[in-house]
Scaffold this motif. Structure first.
Motif, PDB file in Angstrom:
ATOM      1  N   ASP A 136     -34.557  -6.136 -22.806  1.00  0.00           N
ATOM      2  CA  ASP A 136     -35.688  -6.905 -23.347  1.00  0.00           C
ATOM      3  C   ASP A 136     -36.867  -6.969 -22.382  1.00  0.00           C
ATOM      4  O   ASP A 136     -37.520  -7.998 -22.261  1.00  0.00           O
ATOM      5  CB  ASP A 136     -35.250  -8.336 -23.705  1.00  0.00           C
ATOM      6  N   ALA A 137     -37.068  -5.874 -21.635  1.00  0.00           N
ATOM      7  CA  ALA A 137     -38.204  -5.836 -20.717  1.00  0.00           C
ATOM      8  C   ALA A 137     -39.217  -4.813 -21.226  1.00  0.00           C
ATOM      9  O   ALA A 137     -38.859  -3.881 -21.942  1.00  0.00           O
ATOM     10  CB  ALA A 137     -37.736  -5.435 -19.320  1.00  0.00           C
ATOM     11  N   SER A 138     -40.483  -5.008 -20.857  1.00  0.00           N
ATOM     12  CA  SER A 138     -41.516  -4.042 -21.220  1.00  0.00           C
ATOM     13  C   SER A 138     -41.974  -3.306 -19.977  1.00  0.00           C
ATOM     14  O   SER A 138     -42.154  -3.919 -18.912  1.00  0.00           O
ATOM     15  CB  SER A 138     -42.718  -4.757 -21.841  1.00  0.00           C
ATOM     16  N   TRP A 139     -42.177  -2.009 -20.093  1.00  0.00           N
ATOM     17  CA  TRP A 139     -42.650  -1.184 -18.989  1.00  0.00           C
ATOM     18  C   TRP A 139     -43.889  -0.438 -19.452  1.00  0.00           C
ATOM     19  O   TRP A 139     -43.839   0.331 -20.410  1.00  0.00           O
ATOM     20  CB  TRP A 139     -41.569  -0.188 -18.544  1.00  0.00           C
ATOM     21  N   LEU A 140     -44.981  -0.709 -18.760  1.00  0.00           N
ATOM     22  CA  LEU A 140     -46.264  -0.119 -19.135  1.00  0.00           C
ATOM     23  C   LEU A 140     -46.531   1.119 -18.281  1.00  0.00           C
ATOM     24  O   LEU A 140     -46.299   1.104 -17.080  1.00  0.00           O
ATOM     25  CB  LEU A 140     -47.381  -1.141 -18.912  1.00  0.00           C
TER      26      LEU A 140
END
Lengths: 283, 453
Positions: free
Chosen positions: A255-259
């Motif tokens: 549930d993490a976002s990586w840009l």
């Protein structure tokens, strides 16, 4: 008369060469666990490895030259040392020599340099190293040598083989490596592929706390990219750059976002992690 | 190895008195002691796959045969160009340079008892045969031990870990037969490893020396003797009981007094990495123990690589009438492959392979046709055996089976020929005459050596 002649004949046949079953040397050798097998041509095979383990020492080796033509000698597991090998110098008919699992050393091996009839030499489980092997280079009849569990290195083995090209040199298996290959390799779990969400479609949402996973980023672009983690509060934290064509194994949470941005921080797109280890391909 | 003393005894036994001795008769008598000093092999390990190992799924795959013959498995290349094994022997395939494969063995005995008897004794069974009968031919194991005279406390022949049974009946052919009880191989239980699935029987208790008694109990060395007294006490009255009591009592006592054999039996003294190499299965650990026993001076060791009782084809034995392919692939071949490969590796790196003959024996092969239960049935028409070490030239195949693996294609040979080869490698004249307990002469082997040395 006939009977006397026959007794003499038997005596003659049973005492080939200089070997005499009741000679003092033979008696002493039997006392220290030696077993002597006379061959039909008068040659002798002598073994100490079963009954002489604790009894055969360097002192016992002194007795051997007086026996006669010893062609095979087994000293496995006995208490001899390298220094005692000096007594083998005179056994120049020796073809087979077992010294495995004894305390012979490089210096002692020098005493074998003149045993030119030697065909078989077993040195496994001894302290022999490359230095010792140098003494064997003149043994042109040597066909087999056993060097498992010794200090001999690749270069030492190579050097001996160069001097004796027909030699069969056995170094056995490396047990540590064997263990590694025997262990069943864990099957790599089929990895999920994370969905690439291009910059125009949606803004990366904030990360939420989750469970520990790995994500393997693969940069398929022709230019390097920057990798940011989207913090719980929505801020961006730079984790590093990924060169063109390179990969990066990144610890993260579900549930993490990586840009992903280019080097001038222009947003290219993002990934949202799932529950399992996954691949993230940057197109 | 035969001692001087031993050949003298034979010499006297041969009945030639000193008075009538001439030089030719003297040398003949020497020859009759069966000793040839030029041999390379000093000891022998016999690996027996009880139930009949399929030649297709081991040493003689037939990839070009029709699918109903060749079966489910593929062949794989080995270390020797031109020789292929079954794909489920990947480790052994790397040792093909040490193996002489015989692909043309055949006999006419289709039952397990009969097939095993002819394989282990080299002679067809005549009439009804019974385990432990002194009328039987001696097994190869005990016959080889007859020519050796190891140190006190060292048995001349050991077999492990069980006796062979078929549905509760012990098989004839594993004992010394007419050689007498002194040459019965001692039965030892392998002390560790995952057991073979199926039925395993330990009823041969009078021969089953349990060496794994605690050290402090050895000091008074009574437990074993008591155990044997108890077992034998119940048999006193039979004609061989006293004979056996004396022989095994002496053997037990000797083995317990710190002999190398007792040390060899203690597998905890082995490097754990070597134990691991053989695999944590009774099959592998039995083979490891075989090496340790040979190293300790035991001249002949027979290792059974199978459950003890065929039990109608159930369990981990090679009698694969049902579910042949999964059983071979999952239960039998992996243990066999790992164990025998480890044995060859281990013997080789210790410099022991040249002096140790390794012989693979089995009852017979399996049928070309796969039956309705997905199994293969008994097939003595042609099958494969193998030999390694002890001066055997590796990387060769002797003989062939026909295109379907049904009959010998070339150089047909028999179990007796394989025995003659073994005797030759061990330096024993296969035409040696021995006398049974009624002083009748027997030539030890009817076969002729195969050119494998």
């Amino acid at each position: 008369m006939n009977r006397l002649f026959c007794s003499f004949l038997i005596l003659a046949v049973f005492t080939p060469g200089v070997y005499a079953e009741d000679s003092p040397a033979v008696k002493s050798i039997k006392e220290i666990g030696g077993v002597i097998f006379p061959l039909s041509n008068g040659e002798l095979e002598v073994e100490f490895h079963l009954r002489g383990r604790d009894l055969m020492t360097d002192k016992g080796l002194e007795l051997l030259p007086s026996l006669g033509k010893v062609v095979s000698l087994n000293l496995r597991d006995t208490r001899i040392t390298g220094a005692g090998l000096v007594h083998l110098k005179k056994l120049n008919g020796l073809r087979r020599l077992h010294l495995e699992r004894t305390r012979v050393d490089d210096a002692g091996i020098a005493h074998l340099a003149g045993l030119i009839r030697l065909e078989y030499l077993n040195l496994y489980g001894t302290g022999i190293g490359d230095e010792g092997l140098i003494h064997l280079e003149a043994l042109k009849n040597l066909k087999q040598i056993y060097l498992w569990q010794t200090k001999v290195t690749d270069s030492g083995a190579k050097r001996l083989l160069k001097a004796l090209p027909d030699l069969r040199l056995s170094r056995g298996v490396v047990l540590a490596e064997l263990m590694a290959t025997n262990k069943a390799k864990p099957k790599p779990e089929p990895q999920e592929v994370l969905k690439w969400i291009p910059a125009g479609e949606a803004k990366p949402p904030k990360s939420r706390p989750g469970s520990f996973i790995y994500v393997n980023f693969e940069n398929k672009r022709s230019l390097a990219v920057k990798l940011y983690w989207v913090e719980y509060g929505g801020g961006l934290k730079l984790y590093g750059e990924i060169e063109a064509g390179a990969t990066r194994r990144q610890t993260t949470y579900s549930d993490a976002s990586w840009l992903v941005t280019d080097l001038s921080d222009k947003h290219l797109g993002h990934f949202r992690t799932g529950l399992k280890e996954a691949i993230a391909v940057i197109p | 190895m035969l001692s001087l003393q031993h050949s003298r005894r034979d010499f006297l036994r041969s009945g030639i008195g000193l008075a009538g001795l001439t030089l030719p008769t003297f040398f003949k008598a020497q020859a009759a002691s069966g000793l040839n000093r030029t041999r390379k092999a000093k000891s022998c390990i016999i690996i027996y796959t009880w139930g009949g190992m399929s030649h297709y799924e081991s040493f003689d795959p037939k990839p070009d045969a029709p699918v109903e013959v060749r079966g489910e498995f593929k062949p794989i290349g080995t270390a020797t160009p031109g020789i292929q094994f079954c794909e489920h022997l990947p480790l052994l395939a790397r040792h093909s340079d040490k193996l002489a494969i015989v692909r043309s063995v055949h006999h006419t005995q289709g039952g397990h008892q009969q097939g095993m008897y002819v394989t282990l004794t080299g002679h067809d069974p005549k009439g009804g045969i019974k385990a432990k009968s002194r009328q039987n031919w001696p097994s190869l194991t005990s016959m080889l031990s007859r020519f050796h005279n190891p140190a006190i406390g060292t048995p001349a022949a050991i077999r492990m870990p069980y006796s062979m049974y078929d549905n509760g009946t012990q098989m004839a052919g594993e004992g010394a037969g007419w050689l007498g009880s002194n040459y019965d191989p001692i039965l030892l239980r392998t002390p560790s490893g995952k057991a073979y699935g199926g039925v395993n029987r330990f009823t041969d208790r009078e021969l089953n020396l349990k060496l794994n008694v605690q050290e402090h109990r050895v000091s008074n060395r009574n437990s074993l003797l008591e155990q044997m007294d108890h077992d034998l006490g119940q048999r006193i009255g039979s004609d061989v009981a006293y004979d056996q009591l004396d022989h095994f009592r002496r053997m037990a006592a000797d083995m317990l007094i710190g002999s190398p054999v007792r040390d060899a039996y203690d597998l905890d003294k082995e490097d754990p990495r070597i134990r691991e190499m053989y695999g944590d299965h009774m099959g592998g650990q039995t083979l490891l123990l075989s090496r340790r026993l040979v190293e300790a001076g035991v001249p002949v060791v027979q290792a059974l690589c199978s459950a003890s009782d065929l039990a109608g084809g159930g369990g981990d034995n090679w009698d694969t009438h049902r579910g042949h392919f999964p059983k071979m692939k999952d239960r039998l071949l992996p243990v066999f492959d790992r164990g025998v490969s480890a044995l060859l590796t281990d013997l080789e790196m210790r410099g022991m392979l040249e002096e140790t003959l390794v012989v693979f024996l089995t009852d017979f092969g399996r049928t070309p046709k796969i039956n309705n239960n997905g199994g293969r049935d008994h097939h003595p028409g042609v099958y494969s055996l193998a030999l390694a070490g002890g001066g055997i030239r590796g990387g060769q195949v002797y003989g062939s089976s026909d295109s379907k693996g049904a009959e010998p294609g070339s150089y047909a040979c028999t179990p007796a020929d394989v025995h003659a080869t073994v005797y030759q490698a061990m330096g024993i004249d296969h035409r040696t005459e021995l006398y049974d307990q009624l002083d009748r002469p027997f030539q030890i082997c009817d076969g002729e050596p195969l050119p494998l040395l």
